[in-house]
Enzyme design. Structure first.
Site, mmCIF file in Angstrom:
data_model
loop_
_atom_site.group_PDB
_atom_site.id
_atom_site.type_symbol
_atom_site.label_atom_id
_atom_site.label_comp_id
_atom_site.label_asym_id
_atom_site.label_seq_id
_atom_site.Cartn_x
_atom_site.Cartn_y
_atom_site.Cartn_z
ATOM 1 C CE LYS A 266 14.347 -0.769 -8.898
ATOM 2 N NZ LYS A 266 13.152 -1.392 -8.288
ATOM 3 C CE LYS A 278 6.178 1.748 -7.325
ATOM 4 N NZ LYS A 278 6.012 0.413 -6.767
ATOM 5 N NE ARG A 352 10.698 -8.449 -10.545
ATOM 6 C CZ ARG A 352 9.829 -9.059 -9.744
ATOM 7 N NH1 ARG A 352 9.318 -10.234 -10.071
ATOM 8 N NH2 ARG A 352 9.454 -8.498 -8.619
HETATM 9 N N1 BES Z 1 10.679 -0.193 -6.427
HETATM 10 C C1 BES Z 1 9.686 -1.158 -6.133
HETATM 11 C C2 BES Z 1 9.939 -1.898 -4.824
HETATM 12 C C3 BES Z 1 9.841 -1.072 -3.572
HETATM 13 C C4 BES Z 1 8.678 -1.104 -2.808
HETATM 14 C C5 BES Z 1 10.912 -0.328 -3.128
HETATM 15 C C6 BES Z 1 8.596 -0.353 -1.647
HETATM 16 C C7 BES Z 1 10.829 0.411 -1.969
HETATM 17 C C8 BES Z 1 9.681 0.399 -1.222
HETATM 18 C C9 BES Z 1 9.618 -2.212 -7.257
HETATM 19 O O1 BES Z 1 9.952 -1.741 -8.508
HETATM 20 C C10 BES Z 1 8.191 -2.657 -7.335
HETATM 21 O O2 BES Z 1 7.362 -1.863 -7.676
HETATM 22 N N2 BES Z 1 7.961 -3.920 -7.033
HETATM 23 C C11 BES Z 1 6.658 -4.463 -7.046
HETATM 24 C C12 BES Z 1 6.709 -5.786 -7.752
HETATM 25 C C13 BES Z 1 5.373 -6.415 -7.971
HETATM 26 C C14 BES Z 1 4.634 -5.673 -9.050
HETATM 27 C C15 BES Z 1 5.572 -7.841 -8.313
HETATM 28 C C16 BES Z 1 6.180 -4.634 -5.607
HETATM 29 O O3 BES Z 1 6.985 -5.071 -4.794
HETATM 30 O O4 BES Z 1 5.052 -4.292 -5.305
HETATM 31 ZN ZN ZN Z 2 11.224 -0.100 -8.561
HETATM 32 MN MN MN Z 3 8.251 -0.882 -9.514
#
Ligand code: BES
Ligand code: ZN
Ligand code: MN
Length: 495
Positions: A266, A278, A352
């Site tokens: 990724k 975020k 994803r």
């Molecule tokens: N890059 C993040 C996941 C992540 C979270 C990596 C904390 C490292 C530390 C991913 O792209 C993300 O934002 N995922 C979301 C998905 C949700 C919106 C379903 C998440 O896990 O909050």
């Molecule tokens: Zn991410």
């Molecule tokens: Mn994300």
């Protein structure tokens, strides 16, 4: 950092690490060498005055002569010593050696562990020890000091020492040296600012790597990505001024090919979340959202040096996930390379979407196995914390093999399920699926989403969101990038 192997009496280091167990009192050759230099004072300190007992992680520093210092390290009970504990202990002993002012070279005694029962992978050969030790030292001593005005002195040479040196030791040391380099490479790249590490920067780096290691390199621009139909990936990057890049490097062995593997990392060089922006605290570490890409670029360099009989394709769909007037929007329907459609439910579940197209691309390469490594879900942190990587896939044999190799590599993994029921979480009225569902089973749901974009029946997915770059230090390495799964993946690829 320079690595060498040497006979005990030929060592050139000012500091020598030697090991003792809590429950085995036989002294090793290196211990005896140090003891002799100290006129048997060393063994008196330990076995008469009981300064240390040899319990796991205990460290005793002692000057054995005018110009040599011993660091005696406890390994606990022989049967209880796992490879991970060994690695953690060596890492902290190396940090201890670094505090000895003016010391530029460190020697480590080579040991092996033969227990009756190899429970919990407690046994290791001298070759395996050499491999584990060199990684442990490099990551134990790791610091990202590029932007610090006050740079600490670094240890330059690591020497592995023993009475005799076998081919097995030399081979282990070589694997360890290249693996540890891959880890340092990845850690440095992940630590670097997202200001510098843009998709174009990573693509440029990939080309340099290809040139140095004589690999085939393909870098696709925005238009070429569009021509190949990777429109889901393109949508994620469209909110950024930094254009996306798609990178594909290939290592081919000289002779026969035993297996063909595609390894996808990724590569979100910054994940602001997009329009589903975020909160500040969660965005803070999101320059590390390209940890997968950094890892696979590190790994292919080690593979190019180790020359196993595999064909390795390293792939990354690189982009930034930014909110802006041109950003992709909630409710957009995206079409991936394989024709499947995705309704954007949350722009922060971008990884994803980019991986979907990377997986479709990997399907065109006629490989036997596809593996992806991704900082994919916050949910994996809730389930497994910061020290265990989530493993998923569609081939139980491959998963079992991978988990076994992770244990032998001293890394923690745990399998999470992918079930057909997960389909319901992502049900869309207007597209084949949404990119997110509710909060429940987030890691498995994301994996189910990915499974729709591969035709491979040996697809393995690693969710390293918890383990790639935790904010707290662990027993091996400081806070920030860990280089997690690099050791396991290299061992998997050369196995
Ligand atoms: N890059 C993040 C996941 C992540 C979270 C990596 C904390 C490292 C530390 C991913 O792209 C993300 O934002 N995922 C979301 C998905 C949700 C919106 C379903 C998440 O896990 O909050
Ligand atoms: Zn991410
Ligand atoms: Mn994300």
């Amino acid at each position: 950092m320079r690595f060498l192997t040497n006979k005990i009496e030929d060592n050139t280091s000012g500091v020598i690490i030697s090991f003792i167990y809590e429950d085995v009192k036989t002294k090793s050759d290196v211990f005896n060498y140090l003891d002799k230099l100290s006129n048997n004072e060393l063994s008196k300190q330990i076995y008469e005055y009981n300064i240390i007992k040899g319990s796991l992680g205990e460290i005793f520093k002692y000057s054995v002569s005018k110009d040599k210092k011993a660091i005696i390290v406890g390994l606990g009970k022989k049967e209880k010593l796992t490879r991970q504990k060994l690695s953690q202990t060596i890492a902290s002993a190396a940090r201890c050696a670094k505090t000895i002012i003016g010391n530029k070279s460190l020697a480590i005694e080579i040991i092996e562990n033969n227990n009756q029962c190899d429970c919990n992978y407690s046994n290791f050969t001298k070759g395996e020890f050499a491999q584990i030790a060199l990684c442990a030292v490099r990551i134990g001593l790791y610091e990202f000091d590029k932007y610090l005005s006050d740079k600490k002195e670094q240890i330059e040479t690591i020497e592995l020492i023993d009475t005799d040196l076998s081919a097995n030791v030399e081979q282990g040391a070589q694997i360890g040296a290249y693996t540890s380099f891959a880890m340092k490479f990845a850690k440095d790249l992940i630590n670097e600012s997202a200001q510098i590490v843009t998709p174009a920067y990573v693509a440029g780096l990939a080309c340099e790597i290809a040139k140095e290691h004589k690999l085939e390199a393909k870098v696709l621009s925005k238009n070429q990505i569009k021509e190949l139909g990777m429109n889901a990936f393109l949508a994620v990057g469209q909110g950024s001024v930094n254009e996306p890049k798609f990178v594909h490097l290939t290592y081919r062995p000289q002779g026969a090919i035993r297996k063909k593997i595609a390894l996808i990392g990724k590569g979100i060089t910054f994940d602001a979340g997009g329009l589903d922006i975020k909160p500040a605290a969660s965005m803070l570490t999101m320059k590390t959202d390209m940890s997968g890409a950094a890892s696979v670029l590190g790994i292919i360099q080690a593979i190019a040096k180790l020359q196993p009989e595999i064909e390795l394709h390293v792939i990354s769909a690189l982009c930034e996930n930014m909110p802006s007037g041109s950003a992709y929007k909630q409710g957009d329907v995206l079409t991936a390379k394989n024709g499947k459609t995705i309704e954007v439910d949350n722009t922060d579940a971008e990884g994803r979407i980019t991986l979907a197209d990377a997986l479709c691309y990997a399907d065109t390469l006629d490989v036997d196995e596809v593996i992806d490594i991704a900082t994919l879900t916050g949910a994996v942190i809730v389930s497994l914390g910061h020290n265990i990587t989530g493993v998923m896939g569609n081939n139980q044999k491959q998963i079992d093999k991978f988990i076994e190799i992770s244990k032998k590599s001293g890394e923690n993994t745990w399998q999470m399920p992918i079930l057909e029921e997960m389909k319901d979480n992502l049900k869309s009225e207007i597209a084949d699926m949404k990119n997110t569902g509710g909060r429940n089973a987030g890691t498995s749901t994301a994996a189910w989403f990915l499974s729709n974009f591969t035709k491979s029946n040996s697809w393995l997915h690693l969710d390293i969101a918890g383990t790639a770059a935790p904010e707290k230090s662990n027993k091996e390495t400081p806070s920030g990038p860990t280089g997690v799964m690099i050791r396991t993946l290299i061992n998997y690829l050369i196995s």
